[in-house]
Design an enzyme around this catalytic site. Sequence first.
Site, PDB file in Angstrom:
ATOM      1  N   VAL A 134       0.887  -1.160   0.000  1.00  0.00           N
ATOM      2  CA  VAL A 134       0.000   0.000   0.000  1.00  0.00           C
ATOM      3  C   VAL A 134       0.928   1.214   0.000  1.00  0.00           C
ATOM      4  O   VAL A 134       1.544   1.531   1.021  1.00  0.00           O
ATOM      5  CB  VAL A 134      -0.932  -0.006   1.225  1.00  0.00           C
ATOM      6  CG1 VAL A 134      -1.845   1.206   1.215  1.00  0.00           C
ATOM      7  CG2 VAL A 134      -1.759  -1.296   1.260  1.00  0.00           C
ATOM      8  N   PRO A 135       1.084   1.915  -1.125  1.00  0.00           N
ATOM      9  CA  PRO A 135       2.235   2.798  -1.379  1.00  0.00           C
ATOM     10  C   PRO A 135       2.212   4.166  -0.692  1.00  0.00           C
ATOM     11  O   PRO A 135       2.132   5.211  -1.349  1.00  0.00           O
ATOM     12  CB  PRO A 135       2.208   2.941  -2.898  1.00  0.00           C
ATOM     13  CG  PRO A 135       0.757   2.847  -3.251  1.00  0.00           C
ATOM     14  CD  PRO A 135       0.203   1.823  -2.307  1.00  0.00           C
ATOM     15  N   CYS A 136       2.359   4.188   0.613  1.00  0.00           N
ATOM     16  CA  CYS A 136       2.414   5.466   1.330  1.00  0.00           C
ATOM     17  C   CYS A 136       3.699   6.242   1.031  1.00  0.00           C
ATOM     18  O   CYS A 136       3.775   7.446   1.312  1.00  0.00           O
ATOM     19  CB  CYS A 136       2.267   5.242   2.838  1.00  0.00           C
ATOM     20  SG  CYS A 136       3.507   4.149   3.560  1.00  0.00           S
ATOM     21  N   HIS A 137       4.701   5.577   0.446  1.00  0.00           N
ATOM     22  CA  HIS A 137       5.950   6.280   0.113  1.00  0.00           C
ATOM     23  C   HIS A 137       5.749   7.306  -1.003  1.00  0.00           C
ATOM     24  O   HIS A 137       6.610   8.158  -1.215  1.00  0.00           O
ATOM     25  CB  HIS A 137       7.042   5.276  -0.302  1.00  0.00           C
ATOM     26  CG  HIS A 137       6.700   4.467  -1.511  1.00  0.00           C
ATOM     27  ND1 HIS A 137       5.942   3.320  -1.441  1.00  0.00           N
ATOM     28  CD2 HIS A 137       6.994   4.639  -2.830  1.00  0.00           C
ATOM     29  CE1 HIS A 137       5.804   2.810  -2.661  1.00  0.00           C
ATOM     30  NE2 HIS A 137       6.436   3.590  -3.511  1.00  0.00           N
ATOM     31  N   ARG A 138       4.603   7.271  -1.677  1.00  0.00           N
ATOM     32  CA  ARG A 138       4.332   8.214  -2.765  1.00  0.00           C
ATOM     33  C   ARG A 138       3.705   9.516  -2.276  1.00  0.00           C
ATOM     34  O   ARG A 138       3.369  10.372  -3.090  1.00  0.00           O
ATOM     35  CB  ARG A 138       3.424   7.548  -3.810  1.00  0.00           C
ATOM     36  CG  ARG A 138       4.100   6.368  -4.505  1.00  0.00           C
ATOM     37  CD  ARG A 138       3.164   5.641  -5.445  1.00  0.00           C
ATOM     38  NE  ARG A 138       3.799   4.398  -5.905  1.00  0.00           N
ATOM     39  CZ  ARG A 138       3.132   3.367  -6.412  1.00  0.00           C
ATOM     40  NH1 ARG A 138       1.810   3.433  -6.517  1.00  0.00           N
ATOM     41  NH2 ARG A 138       3.776   2.272  -6.785  1.00  0.00           N
TER      42      ARG A 138
END
Length: 208
Positions: A176-180
Site C-alpha cells: 500500500v504505497p504510502c511512500h508516494r
Amino acid sequence: MTTTHPPDPDGTGLDLAVPWPDEALMGRLYARLGREAEATGVLDIAYGTLDTPVGSLLLAATERGVIRVAFAAQDHEAALQQLSDKVSPRILQAPARLDVVSRQLDEYFDGRRHTFDVPLDWTLASGFRRTALDRLYDIGYGHTATYAELAAAAGSPRAVRAAGTACATNPLPLVVPCHRVVRADGSIGRYAGGVDAKRYLLGMESST
C-alpha cells in the site's frame, strides 16, 4: 553412577563438539512445522523475512491475507509483538504462506511490477486511517501526491495531519504505497522505513 559432561573450554555450557543445525535444516524444520500448523488450523499468523534493496522486510499473513509488512527500522520483534497483542499469539515462522507477496515484491524491486495483487487483511487499520490508505492506490507508480491531496481524496480536506498519521502507521508499506505521499513543498517527508528508503523507492519508480 558417575555422569560425565562434554568439554566446556569457554565456560558457556555449550558442547562445541556438537555442530549446530545448518540454515537449510532449520528451514526444512520451520516449513514442516508450518505445514502441520496450517493443516491443524492452529496457525493464525505466518511470518517470514525478505531481503530487499531497502533492507530486510518482515512479512506476515493471516488466512485472509497479508496483514503486516515491516522494515528493519521498525523493529521486526516489535512488529511481531504487536501482532501477538492485537491479533493472535499463534504466530509461526512459516514463509510458504508468503510466497506470492514475496515474489511480487521481488518483481517490484526488479522494475517488473507496478502494482500488487495479493489479498490483504486490514485488521490493523480502521476509520479514517483505513479510508486514507485506500486512496493511496489512486497514486500511480512513478507519481506522488501531497498529504493535503490525500486528505481531500479521503473526504476530509482539513485532516492533513491525520492523513500523515495514516501514512506513518500504515501496516502494509510498499504493498500500500504510502511512500508516494510527500510534503506540499516537494520535500519527501518522513517514512517508516527511513528517509533513505523512501528516497530510493521514489527514485526507482521515477526511473522505470
